[in-house]
Design a protein around this motif. Structure first.
Motif, PDB file in Angstrom:
ATOM      1  N   ALA A  22      32.486  61.507  46.711  1.00 29.96           N
ATOM      2  CA  ALA A  22      32.130  62.077  45.751  1.00 29.96           C
ATOM      3  C   ALA A  22      30.826  61.940  45.065  1.00 29.96           C
ATOM      4  CB  ALA A  22      33.232  61.853  44.759  1.00 29.96           C
ATOM      5  N   GLN A  23      30.064  60.822  45.722  1.00 32.88           N
ATOM      6  CA  GLN A  23      28.627  60.580  45.127  1.00 32.88           C
ATOM      7  C   GLN A  23      28.630  60.050  43.683  1.00 32.88           C
ATOM      8  OE1 GLN A  23      25.726  63.575  45.703  1.00 32.88           O
ATOM      9  NE2 GLN A  23      25.754  63.207  47.926  1.00 32.88           N
ATOM     10  N   GLN A  24      29.523  59.187  43.504  1.00 34.16           N
ATOM     11  CA  GLN A  24      29.832  58.584  42.107  1.00 34.16           C
ATOM     12  C   GLN A  24      29.359  56.973  42.389  1.00 34.16           C
ATOM     13  OE1 GLN A  24      30.977  59.684  39.308  1.00 34.16           O
ATOM     14  NE2 GLN A  24      31.904  61.555  40.015  1.00 34.16           N
ATOM     15  N   LEU A  26      26.994  33.071  53.481  1.00 31.72           N
ATOM     16  CA  LEU A  26      26.909  33.908  52.271  1.00 31.72           C
ATOM     17  C   LEU A  26      25.491  34.573  51.972  1.00 31.72           C
ATOM     18  CD1 LEU A  26      27.782  34.504  49.513  1.00 31.72           C
ATOM     19  CD2 LEU A  26      27.223  32.361  48.579  1.00 31.72           C
ATOM     20  N   GLY A  27      24.618  33.409  52.480  1.00 33.82           N
ATOM     21  CA  GLY A  27      23.092  33.911  52.259  1.00 33.82           C
ATOM     22  C   GLY A  27      22.774  35.376  53.253  1.00 33.82           C
ATOM     23  N   VAL A  28      23.233  35.273  54.447  1.00 30.90           N
ATOM     24  CA  VAL A  28      23.144  36.753  55.176  1.00 30.90           C
ATOM     25  C   VAL A  28      23.769  37.936  54.636  1.00 30.90           C
ATOM     26  CG1 VAL A  28      23.413  37.507  57.382  1.00 30.90           C
ATOM     27  CG2 VAL A  28      22.777  35.238  57.263  1.00 30.90           C
ATOM     28  N   THR A  29      24.996  37.663  54.141  1.00 28.45           N
ATOM     29  CA  THR A  29      25.772  38.617  53.427  1.00 28.45           C
ATOM     30  C   THR A  29      24.824  39.384  52.333  1.00 28.45           C
ATOM     31  OG1 THR A  29      27.746  37.691  54.182  1.00 28.45           O
ATOM     32  CG2 THR A  29      27.747  39.107  52.258  1.00 28.45           C
ATOM     33  N   LEU A  30      24.409  38.405  51.217  1.00 29.69           N
ATOM     34  CA  LEU A  30      23.672  38.786  50.246  1.00 29.69           C
ATOM     35  C   LEU A  30      22.129  39.607  50.893  1.00 29.69           C
ATOM     36  CD1 LEU A  30      24.013  35.734  47.858  1.00 29.69           C
ATOM     37  CD2 LEU A  30      25.221  38.033  47.691  1.00 29.69           C
ATOM     38  N   LEU A  31      21.899  39.214  51.733  1.00 36.38           N
ATOM     39  CA  LEU A  31      20.761  39.687  52.175  1.00 36.38           C
ATOM     40  C   LEU A  31      20.926  41.362  52.772  1.00 36.38           C
ATOM     41  CD1 LEU A  31      18.727  37.040  54.019  1.00 36.38           C
ATOM     42  CD2 LEU A  31      17.756  38.164  51.890  1.00 36.38           C
ATOM     43  N   CYS A  32      22.049  41.298  53.412  1.00 36.24           N
ATOM     44  CA  CYS A  32      22.494  42.410  53.983  1.00 36.24           C
ATOM     45  C   CYS A  32      22.936  43.443  52.987  1.00 36.24           C
ATOM     46  CB  CYS A  32      23.896  42.452  54.810  1.00 36.24           C
ATOM     47  SG  CYS A  32      23.481  41.609  56.492  1.00 36.24           S
ATOM     48  N   TYR A  33      23.601  43.038  51.741  1.00 32.67           N
ATOM     49  CA  TYR A  33      23.948  43.802  50.697  1.00 32.67           C
ATOM     50  C   TYR A  33      22.850  44.377  49.962  1.00 32.67           C
ATOM     51  CZ  TYR A  33      25.815  45.466  46.202  1.00 32.67           C
ATOM     52  OH  TYR A  33      26.147  46.488  45.149  1.00 32.67           O
ATOM     53  N   ARG A  34      21.727  43.433  49.469  1.00 36.04           N
ATOM     54  CA  ARG A  34      20.377  44.097  49.027  1.00 36.04           C
ATOM     55  C   ARG A  34      19.592  45.045  49.890  1.00 36.04           C
ATOM     56  NH1 ARG A  34      15.119  40.058  48.144  1.00 36.04           N
ATOM     57  NH2 ARG A  34      14.057  41.551  47.061  1.00 36.04           N
ATOM     58  N   ARG A  35      19.795  45.041  51.188  1.00 39.44           N
ATOM     59  CA  ARG A  35      19.059  45.947  52.192  1.00 39.44           C
ATOM     60  C   ARG A  35      20.050  47.619  51.722  1.00 39.44           C
ATOM     61  NH1 ARG A  35      16.163  47.396  56.191  1.00 39.44           N
ATOM     62  NH2 ARG A  35      16.727  48.930  57.751  1.00 39.44           N
ATOM     63  N   LEU A  36      21.413  47.296  51.636  1.00 39.20           N
ATOM     64  CA  LEU A  36      22.246  48.327  51.768  1.00 39.20           C
ATOM     65  C   LEU A  36      22.136  49.201  50.399  1.00 39.20           C
ATOM     66  CD1 LEU A  36      24.649  50.092  52.834  1.00 39.20           C
ATOM     67  CD2 LEU A  36      26.146  48.527  51.947  1.00 39.20           C
ATOM     68  N   THR A  82      18.665  51.041  50.481  1.00 40.92           N
ATOM     69  CA  THR A  82      18.514  52.281  51.277  1.00 40.92           C
ATOM     70  C   THR A  82      19.476  53.251  50.868  1.00 40.92           C
ATOM     71  OG1 THR A  82      19.888  51.018  52.985  1.00 40.92           O
ATOM     72  CG2 THR A  82      17.420  50.788  53.094  1.00 40.92           C
ATOM     73  N   LEU A  83      20.800  52.859  50.635  1.00 41.86           N
ATOM     74  CA  LEU A  83      21.726  53.985  50.363  1.00 41.86           C
ATOM     75  C   LEU A  83      22.447  54.201  49.170  1.00 41.86           C
ATOM     76  CD1 LEU A  83      23.813  55.761  52.099  1.00 41.86           C
ATOM     77  CD2 LEU A  83      25.482  53.804  52.134  1.00 41.86           C
ATOM     78  N   LEU A  98      22.049  57.108  45.416  1.00 50.16           N
ATOM     79  CA  LEU A  98      22.924  58.124  44.868  1.00 50.16           C
ATOM     80  C   LEU A  98      23.024  58.382  43.405  1.00 50.16           C
ATOM     81  CD1 LEU A  98      26.200  56.747  46.837  1.00 50.16           C
ATOM     82  CD2 LEU A  98      25.005  58.680  47.398  1.00 50.16           C
ATOM     83  N   PRO A  99      23.306  59.720  43.064  1.00 50.33           N
ATOM     84  CA  PRO A  99      23.521  59.900  41.456  1.00 50.33           C
ATOM     85  C   PRO A  99      24.572  59.159  40.966  1.00 50.33           C
ATOM     86  CG  PRO A  99      24.603  61.649  42.614  1.00 50.33           C
ATOM     87  CD  PRO A  99      23.838  60.845  43.845  1.00 50.33           C
ATOM     88  N   GLU A 100      24.342  58.710  39.523  1.00 46.51           N
ATOM     89  CA  GLU A 100      24.971  57.583  38.925  1.00 46.51           C
ATOM     90  C   GLU A 100      26.389  58.392  38.673  1.00 46.51           C
ATOM     91  OE1 GLU A 100      25.013  54.833  35.059  1.00 46.51           O
ATOM     92  OE2 GLU A 100      23.327  56.078  35.564  1.00 46.51           O
ATOM     93  N   ASN A 101      26.344  59.497  38.128  1.00 42.45           N
ATOM     94  CA  ASN A 101      27.842  59.797  37.853  1.00 42.45           C
ATOM     95  C   ASN A 101      28.305  61.335  38.584  1.00 42.45           C
ATOM     96  OD1 ASN A 101      28.552  58.102  35.616  1.00 42.45           O
ATOM     97  ND2 ASN A 101      26.819  59.036  34.680  1.00 42.45           N
ATOM     98  N   GLY A 102      27.697  61.240  40.100  1.00 42.54           N
ATOM     99  CA  GLY A 102      28.128  62.401  40.734  1.00 42.54           C
ATOM    100  C   GLY A 102      27.074  63.374  40.709  1.00 42.54           C
ATOM    101  N   PRO A 103      27.219  64.620  41.677  1.00 49.12           N
ATOM    102  CA  PRO A 103      26.243  65.410  41.942  1.00 49.12           C
ATOM    103  C   PRO A 103      26.249  66.318  40.754  1.00 49.12           C
ATOM    104  CG  PRO A 103      27.943  65.830  43.462  1.00 49.12           C
ATOM    105  CD  PRO A 103      28.285  64.537  42.760  1.00 49.12           C
ATOM    106  N   GLU A 104      25.176  66.860  40.436  1.00 45.84           N
ATOM    107  CA  GLU A 104      24.847  67.820  39.126  1.00 45.84           C
ATOM    108  C   GLU A 104      25.490  69.112  39.676  1.00 45.84           C
ATOM    109  OE1 GLU A 104      20.949  68.357  38.141  1.00 45.84           O
ATOM    110  OE2 GLU A 104      20.567  66.232  37.752  1.00 45.84           O
ATOM    111  N   ILE A 105      26.085  69.892  38.758  1.00 47.06           N
ATOM    112  CA  ILE A 105      26.994  71.025  38.967  1.00 47.06           C
ATOM    113  C   ILE A 105      25.934  72.384  38.460  1.00 47.06           C
ATOM    114  CG2 ILE A 105      28.927  72.358  38.572  1.00 47.06           C
ATOM    115  CD1 ILE A 105      30.510  69.771  38.171  1.00 47.06           C
TER     116      ILE A 105
END
Length: 460
Positions: free
Chosen positions: A307-309, A433-443, A446-447, A451-458
């Motif tokens: 839902a892009q929220q 834990l260190g590797v997990t935090l690095l992966c989340y930072r990249r995610l 990059t992704l 995304l729009p903060e409160n969903g796509p504009e209508i």
């Protein structure tokens, strides 16, 4: 007017507990079953408990295939529902059930043909080999229940019906607990009786979950007539789920290798492997609530991604990480204060106590870091980035934990300090834990941040 799905509108804090609490309760019941099952087996003999402990990696490998496939189905279906694509959600669900059946057939063949080889690769004690064979051939040969149960429960969870999945899992576990002493002691079947009770409980839970999906789950429509596998959907399911399968399977490989290290280098040999198996039974009371929280959070993140929220996604991730970490710290405190009491549940001998008490205290130091790793791993799976979870798991368990355990076991053996080997867990978890935090930072970069903060504009 179509009713809005609660995954997209309910306040996040309330939604997390609404989705997760039923799963947590059912998983705690499942954890209780795991412990009670092993307690009954321990009353037969320590060799019986050792046989079940050595069977755990193979049994967990089977569960890894079932659970990992269900993760792919859950995430893909959640995204389809979030995008209001009903036809795709139904197709994903039906192909998930097809894959559950294929997984059962594969595991049944492997269990019935390779069980003896598997046990002889770990120990030369004939009594343990024979009992382990009987146990593993039954739980894998009749695994249709666990494959069907796990998939059908994830369909309930993925559509917001977590309370129904609690009923099914709880029912299976209670049946299991009731039947255990009957088959083990009344029918005098020993370890094989525990296996029979297990598969009967799983089959009942599977049937119950199927009925609930057909009667009480209007969000998906299961139509078996004329079904044909959709290879494109199956490919998408495993693009998300296969890393999760491999990630959990790595845990089975790690446990197998750890048992080999303990039997080879620990002065207590099979008793050390049994103590390690008891640790896994006990830690389920700590980890199961966190996994239940995770299973409840995955469809929330997946739906709001569809839902892009972004705001709802971020809040879900933050809160679930905090909650998971709190549970794990509480578990660590319990293991530090009451290790002897926990081991006595399994009729631990003096030798078992001398091995198990320091093992529980040292290994549990890793709990306080594991909560965040599990929570963020659920985020990776929900967003279709299970490869990140796979990387973390591979580094933690095979690149770090097993090599460090091997080295520490040898050093401890030469120094006469068997307890040194258990420090591999806290060491590996710090790096994990260190590797997990690095992966989340990249995610996030990059992704999530795109995304729009409160969903796509209508459009106006």
């Amino acid at each position: 007017m179509q009713k809005e799905n609660k995954l997209g509108v309910m306040p996040i804090d309330k939604l997390i507990w609404n989705m997760s609490l039923p799963i947590i309760i059912s998983m705690l019941v499942q954890a209780l079953y795991n412990i009670v099952d092993s307690v009954f087996v321990s009353w037969v003999s320590e060799a019986s408990l050792t046989a079940v402990s050595l069977a755990f990696p193979a049994q967990n490998l089977m569960i890894s295939l079932a659970s990992g496939t269900a993760v792919g189905v859950n995430a893909l279906m959640g995204r389809a529902l979030g995008a209001k694509d009903q036809k795709r959600a139904d197709t994903v669900a039906m192909n998930g059930l097809f894959l559950a059946f294929v997984g059962f057939v594969l595991c049944a063949v492997l269990g019935l043909t390779l069980s003896d080889f598997y046990f002889r690769s770990q120990t030369d004690v004939e009594e343990i080999i024979q009992m382990g064979n009987r146990y593993l051939m039954i739980v894998m040969g009749a695994s249709v229940g666990i494959f069907g149960q796990m998939m059908l429960e994830r369909l309930l969870q993925g559509t917001g019906h977590s309370i129904l999945s609690m009923y099914t899992q709880g029912t299976g576990a209670v049946i299991n607990i009731i039947l255990d002493p009957i088959f083990i002691f009344v029918f005098k079947m020993g370890v094989a009786g525990a296996a029979v009770a297990t598969v009967i409980g799983q089959v009942f839970a599977c049937i119950f979950a199927l009925v609930l999906n057909l009667k009480k789950n209007p969000e998906i429509h299961l139509v078996f007539r004329g079904f044909r596998p959709n290879w494109s959907i199956i490919g998408s399911i495993y693009a998300i789920g296969l890393p999760s399968v491999v990630m959990m399977a790595i845990g089975s490989v790690m446990t197998f290798l750890m048992n080999k290290i303990l039997i080879t280098y620990h002065s207590a040999r099979e008793t050390a492997a049994t103590a390690f198996g008891i640790y896994f039974k006990l830690n389920s009371f700590v980890f199961m609530p966190v996994f239940g929280l995770n299973n409840g959070v995955i469809p929330i993140i997946a739906f709001n991604y569809g839902a892009q929220q972004r705001r709802r996604m971020i809040e879900t991730i933050k809160r679930s990480t905090v909650y998971a970490s709190c549970v794990m710290v509480l578990g660590m405190v319990i293991f530090q204060l009451f290790p002897g009491t926990l081991l006595k549940i399994f009729k631990a001998t003096d030798t078992m106590m001398s091995v198990g008490i320091p093992a529980l205290r040292i290994i549990s130091l890793s709990f306080c870091m594991a909560g965040a790793c599990i929570a963020l791993g659920g985020c990776f799976q929900a967003l279709g980035k299970s490869m990140y979870s796979l990387i973390v798991s591979f580094i933690r368990q095979l690149v770090l934990l097993i090599p460090v355990a091997f080295v520490l076991a040898q050093i401890g053996h030469s120094m006469g300090n068997d307890n040194l080997v258990w420090w591999c867990y806290p060491i590996a978890e710090v790096f994990s834990l260190g590797v997990t935090l690095l992966c989340y930072r990249r995610l996030y970069r990059t992704l999530i941040s795109k995304l729009p903060e409160n969903g796509p504009e209508i459009p106006a």
